[in-house]
Scaffold this active site. Structure first.
Site: not given
Length: 619
Positions: A125, A389
């Site tokens: 960084e 069903s």
């Protein structure tokens, strides 16, 4: 007469040498020549303009800085972190399922961290962090050249101090005003704190994705260890996240997280923080822990749905879920395999599965669809479909409560009610069959006749609601064939009463909760009796017959008692199997979101087979 001198003649100018008196007089200065006068005048003008430029430029710069600094935030000190209360959802085995809110770990001191962590951050960084004064002209120039060569923004020139200034005091808007304020605040931070202090603040406050702020919270979330114990490749992965935390974190994209960590390790080699051999060794060790579940997002969303009402307040929460990660992973794998194979050939694109404990209602697994990343809609809890069903057990229960028995005979021949004649598919009428056989073979005409003996549509709807099925039910004989609309979760939970002896359970996903280390009560309705033990036993017997010799034979497990019911709707738009093996109730639904018919997929085919595969894994 006297003699007189004649008058002297007029004086003439003498050409000889000057008298001593005249020679001592100062000689007038010679005037400058045209060749030297003009440059001198220009020099004086330039000097005047330079002085005026410096004066007015300084004034302009002061006014410009005053403009940018006018609304700077107060910088009396580092502001306290403002955050939303966090919620951490853990699976039954303690592994992390999901988080909400903002996660902050322990505040860590730089001296307590592995040296590799700050070294990795500086390497990737801000390599000149120890040498600049908050703004790095060299870094800015390097970034400008790189961006110019690439024709786009490929490198930033912000220092760690500038990033910290933005995170602490400013918003993320991309404006010139914000960048100037960021630079001013960076200069103030550099004067106010030492380099180590700045690095420490950064590591404790930076956002690293998935709701985690600071390296300790991120280390615990992604690796299951505190920041003090991260190894080299884990440190590199954490250091690589500030570039794009939402996209690069291991939870969002494991592959991108690994790739970014590799870049950080290369940067550490370039800065001399580690050797080439160390980097190669770490690349070989880099292994992210497998997530407890790829698709448990549906469960997490459902379990945390009413969180604010259940646990009011602003305390951080840790919740223990009922989900079994092993069973969840098995459910997901088997559902995907079925949809990708036989399901694809039969025109099935979606499915849902629920597995819960029959005695309590604790949900052990939930798949609300095929791929949570593609669709967060939960087909297990929110989709209302006709059960076919699979609704018949409530009709039969109402009949048992009217005094009928599984052995009682009922006609199975053709039946016409007004303009409606229910069909029986391939069933060949025998004249009369027992209730048990009618349910086992899913004979529609027999079910309609049993419906009227049980008290009609209202009695069947009441039985279903009593067991926990909330839905829209028709007030006519078609209810016996499952023409209402239900959710898979409701239907599965209702079948629990047939498995546990007649107790209604409410499905739940949170088993325990703590806030700041203290246990919290988890409100949950206790199971309550809604069916007599005798009727529940009779229903269980008939449902076992469905699997033993009826339409659900594909769900049978050798050596184990299995009970359940198949369901298929008109034109094969929905296919169901709901049943139980041991103390686990499992509900299966297959179909298409748009209601497109499948290729003759019945409840006794693919859903029953999927039930078998899930039940085989055990609770």
């Amino acid at each position: 007469m006297g003699w007189a001198m004649p008058p002297a003649p007029p004086a003439r100018a003498r050409r000889g040498p000057a008298s001593p008196a005249r020679a001592a007089a100062p000689r007038p200065a010679l005037s400058a020549s045209p060749r030297t006068a003009a440059p001198r005048r220009r020099l004086r003008r330039w000097l005047g303009w330079l002085v005026q430029g410096l004066v007015f430029g300084g004034l302009g710069l002061f006014l410009l800085l005053l403009y940018f600094a006018w609304d700077l935030p107060r910088v009396d000190g580092v502001p306290q972190a403002t955050r939303r209360p966090s919620v951490t959802l853990l699976a039954a085995d303690g592994s992390m399922l999901a988080t909400q809110g903002d996660l902050y770990g322990e505040t860590v001191r730089l001296r307590d961290l592995p040296p590799a962590l700050p070294a990795a951050l500086i390497s990737v960084e801000d390599r000149r962090f120890r040498h600049h004064w908050g703004i790095d002209p060299i870094g800015l120039a390097r970034a400008a050249v790189a961006n110019w060569r690439a024709g786009e923004v490929v490198q930033g020139g912000s220092t760690l101090t500038q990033q910290l200034a933005k995170n602490l005091f400013l918003t993320t808007e991309r404006t010139t005003r914000r960048k100037v304020q960021e630079a001013l605040l960076a200069l103030w931070l550099e004067r106010r704190f030492s380099k180590d202090q700045l690095l420490e603040i950064y590591l404790n406050r930076v956002y690293l994705g998935a709701g985690a702020y600071g390296v300790d919270a991120a280390a615990r979330l992604f690796f299951g260890v505190p920041a003090k114990r991260v190894n080299l490749w884990q440190a590199a992965m954490l250091a690589g996240l500030p570039k794009a935390p939402s996209r690069l974190n291991p939870r969002a994209s494991p592959d991108l997280a690994v790739s970014r960590a590799s870049e950080v390790l290369e940067a550490m080699v370039a800065t001399g923080a580690i050797t080439q051999a160390q980097m190669e060794a770490e690349l070989g060790r880099m292994r992210l822990p497998a997530p407890s579940s790829r698709q448990a997002g549906w469960f997490a969303d459902w379990a945390l749905e009413d969180l604010a009402e259940t646990f009011p307040g602003n305390a951080d929460l840790t919740l223990r879920a009922t989900l079994n990660p092993r069973l969840q992973a098995h459910v997901e794998a088997r559902l995907e395999a079925l949809l990708a194979g036989p399901g694809a050939r039969a025109g099935v694109t979606q499915g849902a599965v629920v597995a819960l404990d029959a005695s309590s209602g604790a949900v052990r697994a939930m798949a609300g669809g095929r791929d949570f990343r593609a669709s967060q809609f939960n087909r297990a809890t929110s989709a209302r479909r006709q059960p076919g069903s699979a609704f018949k057990p409530f009709v039969y229960l109402a009949a048992l409560e009217k005094g009928m028995q599984p052995e009682d005979e009922v006609p199975d021949g053709p039946l016409t009610l007004g303009a409606w004649s229910p069909g029986n598919g391939t069933w060949r009428p025998r004249g009369e069959i027992s209730m048990e056989e009618a349910l086992a073979q899913s004979v529609n005409t027999a079910a309609v006749r049993i419906l009227f003996r049980a008290g009609g549509p209202k009695a069947a709807a009441e039985a279903a609601r009593r067991l926990g099925v909330e839905g829209r039910f028709p007030n006519d004989a078609s209810i016996a064939l499952g023409t209402g609309e239900v959710t898979l979760l409701d239907l599965t939970a209702a079948y629990a009463a047939f498995a546990n002896g007649g107790l209604r359970v409410t499905p739940f996903g949170i088993a325990g909760a703590t806030a700041t280390g203290a246990a919290l009560p988890v409100p949950r309705p206790a199971p309550r009796r809604v069916v007599t033990p005798e009727d529940a036993a009779a229903m269980r017997r008939m449902l076992e017959a469905v699997v033993a010799r009826g339409t659900g034979r594909a769900a049978a497990l050798p050596g184990r008692s299995v009970a359940g019911k198949t369901g298929t709707t008109q034109d094969y738009r929905d296919a169901w199997f709901v049943g139980f093996a041991g103390t686990t109730v499992i509900g299966i639904w297959l179909g298409n979101d748009d209601g497109r018919p499948m290729d003759e997929v019945r409840g006794g085919s693919l859903p029953a087979r999927l039930f078998h595969d899930v039940a085989e894994a055990g609770p």
